[in-house]
Design a protein around this motif. Structure first.
Motif, mmCIF file in Angstrom:
data_model
loop_
_atom_site.group_PDB
_atom_site.id
_atom_site.type_symbol
_atom_site.label_atom_id
_atom_site.label_comp_id
_atom_site.label_asym_id
_atom_site.label_seq_id
_atom_site.Cartn_x
_atom_site.Cartn_y
_atom_site.Cartn_z
ATOM 1 N N ILE A 193 18.198 -17.960 14.285
ATOM 2 C CA ILE A 193 17.455 -17.986 13.020
ATOM 3 C C ILE A 193 16.486 -16.817 12.926
ATOM 4 O O ILE A 193 16.293 -16.231 11.850
ATOM 5 N N GLU A 194 15.873 -16.443 14.051
ATOM 6 C CA GLU A 194 14.984 -15.270 14.050
ATOM 7 C C GLU A 194 15.726 -14.011 13.633
ATOM 8 O O GLU A 194 15.173 -13.143 12.953
ATOM 9 N N GLU A 195 16.984 -13.934 14.022
ATOM 10 C CA GLU A 195 17.776 -12.737 13.723
ATOM 11 C C GLU A 195 18.449 -12.807 12.354
ATOM 12 O O GLU A 195 18.670 -11.771 11.710
ATOM 13 N N ASN A 196 18.766 -14.025 11.898
ATOM 14 C CA ASN A 196 19.588 -14.167 10.692
ATOM 15 C C ASN A 196 18.947 -14.967 9.569
ATOM 16 O O ASN A 196 19.448 -14.960 8.441
ATOM 17 N N GLY A 197 17.848 -15.690 9.870
ATOM 18 C CA GLY A 197 17.226 -16.534 8.865
ATOM 19 C C GLY A 197 18.002 -17.815 8.631
ATOM 20 O O GLY A 197 18.996 -18.100 9.307
ATOM 21 N N VAL A 198 17.517 -18.603 7.665
ATOM 22 C CA VAL A 198 18.210 -19.830 7.275
ATOM 23 C C VAL A 198 18.589 -19.723 5.799
ATOM 24 O O VAL A 198 17.945 -19.024 5.025
ATOM 25 N N GLU A 199 19.632 -20.450 5.435
ATOM 26 C CA GLU A 199 20.121 -20.423 4.058
ATOM 27 C C GLU A 199 19.729 -21.708 3.337
ATOM 28 O O GLU A 199 19.826 -22.801 3.894
ATOM 29 N N LYS A 200 19.332 -21.556 2.089
ATOM 30 C CA LYS A 200 19.072 -22.716 1.233
ATOM 31 C C LYS A 200 20.387 -23.258 0.696
ATOM 32 O O LYS A 200 21.340 -22.521 0.459
ATOM 33 N N LYS A 201 20.420 -24.563 0.464
ATOM 34 C CA LYS A 201 21.587 -25.175 -0.153
ATOM 35 C C LYS A 201 21.556 -24.937 -1.665
ATOM 36 O O LYS A 201 20.474 -24.848 -2.268
ATOM 37 N N PRO A 202 22.711 -24.851 -2.289
ATOM 38 C CA PRO A 202 22.769 -24.593 -3.730
ATOM 39 C C PRO A 202 21.998 -25.634 -4.543
ATOM 40 O O PRO A 202 22.089 -26.838 -4.279
ATOM 41 N N GLY A 203 21.231 -25.145 -5.512
ATOM 42 C CA GLY A 203 20.518 -26.038 -6.424
ATOM 43 C C GLY A 203 19.159 -26.487 -5.967
ATOM 44 O O GLY A 203 18.463 -27.205 -6.703
#
Length: 220
Positions: free
Chosen positions: A81-91
């Motif tokens: 996560i430090e290298e790539n981050g986290v993704e939000k779910k759609p909506g």
């Protein structure tokens, strides 16, 4: 009874992190010599340690050190996560904006500890939407016990029946149902099985579909 609050799970519901938990539970367990598979990880989604430990030791034997494997899983996942981050779910943004605009109380109820939860939600710029946060270590019994949803409802000053509970996992749905909330499942890695389906107020495909549910159902 009118819905006045919405309580969100985090992993797999707001954030696309369940796929990371799946990947790194397996990788960590393999490093310790255990042949963990996808189905084993799916079985412990949102499950508190006191319930996950006997479940996993029943599969892999009493020498399965849950806390050691989990610690390594966290290390691997944090590095990713430090290298790539986290993704939000759609909506997610659309739903949170709607809830805030229309005066709903908003909470987080997650098995993840508070520091990591805050960091994750801050990194995707949604932390400020939430009135309160209840994390697994803050209650005596984690999911699927009802404690976390009872605590969240209490801190919102609402009856559980006045709260929608948004979840992606069977253990989370069971926790919300036992608390007396109205469980809404937005599946992530798996669809609800027959037993879980019986507990649902509704199943939706996306987070922003909750807006239509609030506007067009008989709960408001």
């Amino acid at each position: 009874m009118k819905i006045k609050g919405v309580i969100f799970d985090m992993d797999g519901l707001m954030l696309d992190t369940e796929k990371l938990l799946l990947k790194f539970w397996i990788k960590s367990a393999n490093e310790f010599g255990f042949d963990m598979k996808k189905e084993h990880v799916l079985g412990i989604r949102s499950l508190a340690a006191k319930y996950a430990i006997p479940k996993l030791q029943g599969i892999f034997g009493e020498n399965f050190d849950y806390y050691a494997v989990r610690k390594r899983r966290i290390e691997l996942m944090n590095k990713y996560i430090e290298e790539n981050g986290v993704e939000k779910k759609p909506g997610l943004d659309k739903l949170l904006e709607y809830l805030k605009k229309h005066g709903y109380k908003i909470a987080v109820a997650t098995a993840t500890d508070k520091l990591r939860s805050e960091n994750y939600l801050r990194s995707v710029a949604v932390l400020g939407y939430f009135d309160i946060m209840v994390c697994g270590p803050m209650v005596k019994n984690g999911k699927p016990a009802p404690d976390i949803y009872l605590k969240a409802s209490e801190l919102l000053n609402l009856d559980p029946s006045e709260c929608l509970a948004l979840e992606d996992s069977p253990n989370g749905i069971l926790s919300a149902y036992r608390a007396g909330c109205r469980p809404v499942m937005i599946p992530d890695l798996t669809q609800p099985d027959h037993e879980t389906s019986k507990l649902l107020y509704k199943k939706l495909d996306r987070l922003d579909s909750v807006i239509d549910l609030l506007e067009n159902s008989d709960i408001n």
